[in-house]
Design a protein around this motif. Structure first.
Motif, short mmCIF file in Angstrom:
data_model
loop_
_atom_site.label_atom_id
_atom_site.label_comp_id
_atom_site.label_asym_id
_atom_site.label_seq_id
_atom_site.Cartn_x
_atom_site.Cartn_y
_atom_site.Cartn_z
N TRP A 1 74.08 47.12 54.14
CA TRP A 1 74.80 48.12 54.91
C TRP A 1 74.62 49.46 54.22
O TRP A 1 74.18 49.52 53.06
CB TRP A 1 76.28 47.74 55.03
CG TRP A 1 76.48 46.50 55.84
CD1 TRP A 1 76.60 45.23 55.37
CD2 TRP A 1 76.53 46.43 57.27
NE1 TRP A 1 76.74 44.34 56.41
CE2 TRP A 1 76.71 45.05 57.59
CE3 TRP A 1 76.47 47.35 58.29
CZ2 TRP A 1 76.80 44.61 58.91
CZ3 TRP A 1 76.58 46.91 59.60
CH2 TRP A 1 76.74 45.56 59.91
N PRO A 2 74.93 50.57 54.90
CA PRO A 2 74.68 51.88 54.30
C PRO A 2 75.24 52.05 52.89
O PRO A 2 74.58 52.63 52.01
CB PRO A 2 75.31 52.86 55.29
CG PRO A 2 75.18 52.16 56.61
CD PRO A 2 75.39 50.71 56.30
N LEU A 3 76.45 51.55 52.64
CA LEU A 3 77.05 51.72 51.32
C LEU A 3 76.37 50.87 50.25
O LEU A 3 76.60 51.07 49.05
CB LEU A 3 78.54 51.41 51.36
CG LEU A 3 79.41 52.40 52.15
CD1 LEU A 3 80.85 51.91 52.21
CD2 LEU A 3 79.36 53.78 51.53
N ASP A 4 75.52 49.90 50.65
CA ASP A 4 74.80 49.08 49.68
C ASP A 4 73.57 49.78 49.13
O ASP A 4 73.05 49.38 48.08
CB ASP A 4 74.33 47.77 50.34
CG ASP A 4 75.48 46.90 50.81
OD1 ASP A 4 76.47 46.80 50.07
OD2 ASP A 4 75.37 46.31 51.90
N LEU A 5 73.08 50.79 49.83
CA LEU A 5 71.80 51.39 49.45
C LEU A 5 71.92 52.21 48.17
O LEU A 5 72.92 52.92 47.97
CB LEU A 5 71.30 52.30 50.57
CG LEU A 5 70.90 51.62 51.88
CD1 LEU A 5 70.43 52.66 52.89
CD2 LEU A 5 69.79 50.59 51.65
N PRO A 6 70.91 52.16 47.30
CA PRO A 6 70.90 53.06 46.14
C PRO A 6 70.70 54.50 46.61
O PRO A 6 69.93 54.75 47.55
CB PRO A 6 69.71 52.56 45.32
CG PRO A 6 68.80 51.90 46.31
CD PRO A 6 69.71 51.30 47.36
N ARG A 7 71.41 55.42 45.98
CA ARG A 7 71.34 56.82 46.38
C ARG A 7 70.76 57.66 45.25
O ARG A 7 70.95 57.35 44.06
CB ARG A 7 72.72 57.35 46.75
CG ARG A 7 73.40 56.60 47.88
CD ARG A 7 72.79 56.89 49.24
NE ARG A 7 73.34 56.04 50.29
CZ ARG A 7 73.24 56.29 51.59
NH1 ARG A 7 72.62 57.39 52.01
NH2 ARG A 7 73.75 55.46 52.47
N LEU B 1 65.52 54.12 56.70
CA LEU B 1 65.20 53.19 55.61
C LEU B 1 65.95 51.89 55.81
O LEU B 1 65.38 50.80 55.64
CB LEU B 1 65.57 53.83 54.27
CG LEU B 1 65.55 52.91 53.05
CD1 LEU B 1 64.14 52.39 52.78
CD2 LEU B 1 66.10 53.63 51.82
N LEU B 2 67.21 51.97 56.17
CA LEU B 2 68.02 50.78 56.37
C LEU B 2 67.44 49.91 57.48
O LEU B 2 67.37 48.67 57.34
CB LEU B 2 69.45 51.20 56.72
CG LEU B 2 70.49 50.09 56.79
CD1 LEU B 2 70.75 49.51 55.41
CD2 LEU B 2 71.79 50.62 57.39
N ARG B 3 67.01 50.54 58.56
CA ARG B 3 66.41 49.77 59.66
C ARG B 3 65.14 49.07 59.22
O ARG B 3 64.89 47.90 59.56
CB ARG B 3 66.13 50.70 60.84
CG ARG B 3 67.37 51.26 61.51
CD ARG B 3 67.04 52.35 62.51
NE ARG B 3 68.24 53.10 62.88
CZ ARG B 3 68.24 54.20 63.62
NH1 ARG B 3 67.08 54.69 64.08
NH2 ARG B 3 69.37 54.83 63.90
N ALA B 4 64.33 49.77 58.43
CA ALA B 4 63.08 49.17 57.95
C ALA B 4 63.37 48.00 57.02
O ALA B 4 62.69 46.97 57.06
CB ALA B 4 62.24 50.23 57.24
N ALA C 1 68.91 58.65 50.12
CA ALA C 1 68.66 57.37 49.46
C ALA C 1 67.66 57.55 48.32
O ALA C 1 66.81 58.45 48.35
CB ALA C 1 68.13 56.35 50.46
N ASP C 2 67.77 56.70 47.33
CA ASP C 2 66.72 56.56 46.32
C ASP C 2 65.72 55.58 46.90
O ASP C 2 65.85 54.36 46.72
CB ASP C 2 67.33 56.05 45.01
CG ASP C 2 66.31 55.97 43.87
OD1 ASP C 2 65.10 55.88 44.18
OD2 ASP C 2 66.71 55.99 42.70
N GLU C 3 64.75 56.10 47.62
CA GLU C 3 63.83 55.24 48.36
C GLU C 3 63.01 54.35 47.43
O GLU C 3 62.75 53.18 47.76
CB GLU C 3 62.93 56.08 49.25
CG GLU C 3 63.66 56.75 50.40
CD GLU C 3 62.74 57.40 51.41
OE1 GLU C 3 63.21 57.71 52.52
OE2 GLU C 3 61.53 57.58 51.09
#
Length: 655
Positions: free
Chosen positions: A589-595, A645-648, A573-575
């Motif tokens: 959802w996972p596919l929504d996260l910036p990478r 990261l997604l959980r947080a 991920a691009d945290e």
């Protein structure tokens, strides 16, 4: 919980046409299965013309059946000089044939010798009949068959790929309505690439309506054999309704990847990327491959069992079966692997566990070549020693020397790999469309569009990941000298493990010492290992005391684990971007996260590197190349390095 897999029953009509007693329908037209596949599915999808001069082409089929459509597609690919570089064929099947029945079916209906040869190759590679996704490779990996065994209503939504052509080949809608339900067509639309085509022998009204409602244009054409009409067409939605586009290749100027770490994780990645034509730069801080946990004299491999077929069970099953395939492929190519033969025995902790697990295995209906429940007397015959409990026998489990596997994978990768040892990576920085890999002085070691962290404990630090809760686990092995204990017939695992090595030495272990940095052997560690195996193998009681333990040889290695004990495999991920957009991403959802473009992780394998490394490497290679994923998307998300990261974000704790 995963439903048990019920194999198909092979039967024939009076005219010799194979049919399914379950659905009371034929597998193909009585005019001929090969001709039907050619006319309906290849010609109906404009093949082979549509795949010509492309790097990648993916076919998705609903209903594998006897595999005739796959065989004909494979044959057409082989015969086409302008064929695509890599052909992926993905298919679902609720009731797969056994290998024996598959061969019997081919003997009855396949008369073309060239197709018969391909059919034999398919039967030789046919997977164990257990639920999940199975990846089979042919033509040196240029033709890949991915089989999803299970109910199509459950398996199809879990696939993640970009389909160029659809073969809609279930039994007739009136006989098998689930295969033609609106939910199936919705899943197809989610996976359709731009301009994806489809073909099907049916022309039922419900099918036409479902196609139209999900963005497909169709036309009715002359049917095959005695059938009046069939449908073919293409994906052309009038509006965008997909939340996520199907996977596409990573856009790079040069297919060059840096793999940091040359243990089990890194060497598997090197081999999988090189097999796809990538140039790989391997960076390793030690002077050779497999120097840390991958340098242990042997490691055991087996799937994990649970009474509810948990996520860990499903992932280790997929990894175990795929690893066996990859190792066999290496051996067939002439690469030497040091490994045991004859299976592996796992003991229950107590009688209650043995009873409950035996019930669970009977309910799952696993085939005997996957796992068998064994009574205590039978287990003792297999092990050749008195045992404390009954357990389970894995015919294809066993042990392997990790260093020999790493060496074979590096050798298989060939000259496309630049190997650099004694290189300590400090961090990576983005520079245009590439990543600079830097040392502690800030000097650039190498530049590449793709960097993969396969360096265990150092991965999260060098990748600058805040949401990657990994810990170090010290593991001490104990080597019992030749003749000091009775010889085992095969590895036995339970509370600990005992592995008979070729030189008569027995390997035992390993301790599990969280956050203990001590690198030297400890007598207490030897005694702990001995105590555990004597509880498993009462024959060894009192074989060693403290004085003897002081003289025992062994090895200390450090495993990297996450808080949920699952590995970190996939795109990073691009945290920083996620933190800046935390409010919007709270329901992500996972596919929504910036990478982070081009950054991937393959670490935190714990004590299961042998089972996870090959599958992890194949998953990352597929993500980079835009290929169908080798496991279900929900399982891949359970391994996603961005899951913490997604959980947080969901919990609202990211600020």
């Amino acid at each position: 919980m995963t439903d048990p897999l019920i194999p198909a029953t092979l039967a024939f009509r009076d005219n010799g046409t194979p049919f399914s007693p379950r659905h009371d329908d034929i597998y193909h037209s009585a005019v001929g299965g090969l001709a039907q596949a050619q006319y309906v599915f290849l010609q109906g999808n404009g093949l082979p013309e549509r795949w010509q001069n492309r790097r990648l082409f993916t076919v998705l089929e609903t209903g594998f059946g006897m595999g005739i459509n796959f065989l004909m597609t494979w044959a057409a690919w082989r015969a086409d000089p302008a064929r695509c570089e890599r052909l992926h064929f993905v298919s679902t099947e609720k009731h797969p044939f056994s290998r024996v029945d598959l061969l019997a079916a081919y003997a009855a209906v396949v008369s073309d010798e060239s197709i018969s040869a391909l059919a034999q190759s398919l039967a030789d590679a046919w997977p164990m009949l257990v639920p999940g996704t199975h990846r089979l490779e042919f033509e040196g990996g240029r033709v890949t068959l991915t089989l999803a065994f299970g109910d199509v209503t459950q398996t199809l939504p879990t696939l993640w790929l970009r389909a160029d052509a659809f073969y809609l080949d279930g039994f007739a809608p009136a006989r098998n309505p689930e295969m033609w339900s609106p939910a199936i067509f919705k899943s197809l639309a989610r996976l359709a690439g731009e301009g994806a085509t489809f073909a099907t022998y049916t022309s039922a009204g419900d099918v036409k309506r479902a196609l139209t409602q999900n963005g497909f244009e169709f036309r009715k054409v002359e049917g095959f054999g005695w059938k009046r009409a069939m449908l073919c067409g293409y994906f052309a939605p009038r509006w965008r309704v997909r939340r996520h586009e199907p996977p596409a290749p990573l856009a790079v100027q040069e297919r060059h990847a840096v793999v940091i770490g040359a243990g089990l994780a890194g060497c598997a990645l090197i081999e999988r990327l090189a097999a796809r034509g990538w140039r790989v730069t391997s960076l390793e801080k030690h002077a050779a491959v497999a120097q840390e946990a991958s340098g242990n004299p042997a490691g055991v491999f087996h799937p994990m069992l649970s009474r509810d077929d948990s996520v860990a069970s499903r992932i280790t099953r997929a990894g175990f079966l795929y690893a066996l395939q990859r190792w066999d492929a290496l051996a067939r190519s002439g690469h030497r692997l040091t490994r045991g033969a004859g299976g592996l025995l796992q003991l229950a902790d107590n009688e209650d566990e043995a009873h409950l697990m035996a019930e669970a295995l009977a309910k799952f209906g696993y085939p005997s070549d996957y796992v068998t429940s064994v009574e205590k007397a039978q287990a003792e015959r297999l092990a050749g020693l008195t045992l404390a409990q009954s357990g389970w026998f894995f015919p294809h489990g066993g042990w392997i020397e990790p260093a020999s596997l790493c060496a074979a994978q590096i050798a298989a990768a060939g000259e496309t790999v630049e190997r650099r040892f004694g290189v300590e990576v400090a961090k990576v920085e983005r520079a245009g469309d590439e990543w600079n890999v830097l040392d502690a002085d800030g000097a650039t070691i190498v530049r590449a569009p793709v960097v993969i962290f396969a360096n265990a404990h150092q991965a999260a630090r060098i990748a600058n990941l805040e949401f990657a809760p990994t810990r170090s686990v010290r593991g001490q092995l104990t080597l019992l000298p030749t003749g000091s204990v009775p010889s085992l017939g095969m590895p036995v695992i339970g509370e600990g493990y005992a592995v008979p090595l070729p030189d008569g030495v027995t390997l035992t272990g390993a301790t599990y010492d969280l956050d203990d940095p001590e690198p030297s052997l400890q007598v207490a560690g030897h005694l702990e290992n001995l105590e555990r195996i004597t509880r498993m193998l009462p024959t060894l009681a009192n074989a060693f005391d403290t004085q003897h333990a002081q003289a025992l040889a062994g090895r200390v290695a450090f495993r990297c684990v996450t808080s949920d004990r699952l590995p970190m495999i996939g795109a990073l991920a691009d945290e920083a971007a996620a933190v800046c957009d935390a409010d919007r991403l709270r329901g992500a959802w996972p596919l929504d996260l910036p990478r982070a473009p081009g950054l991937y992780g393959a670490f935190a394998y714990g004590s299961r590197g042998l089972v996870w490394a090959n599958l992890g490497a194949e998953l990352i290679a597929a993500q980079i190349e835009g290929e169908p994923w080798p496991i279900e998307r929900d399982l891949a998300e359970d391994l996603d390095p961005a899951r913490f990261l997604l959980r947080a974000l969901r919990q609202g704790t990211v600020r």
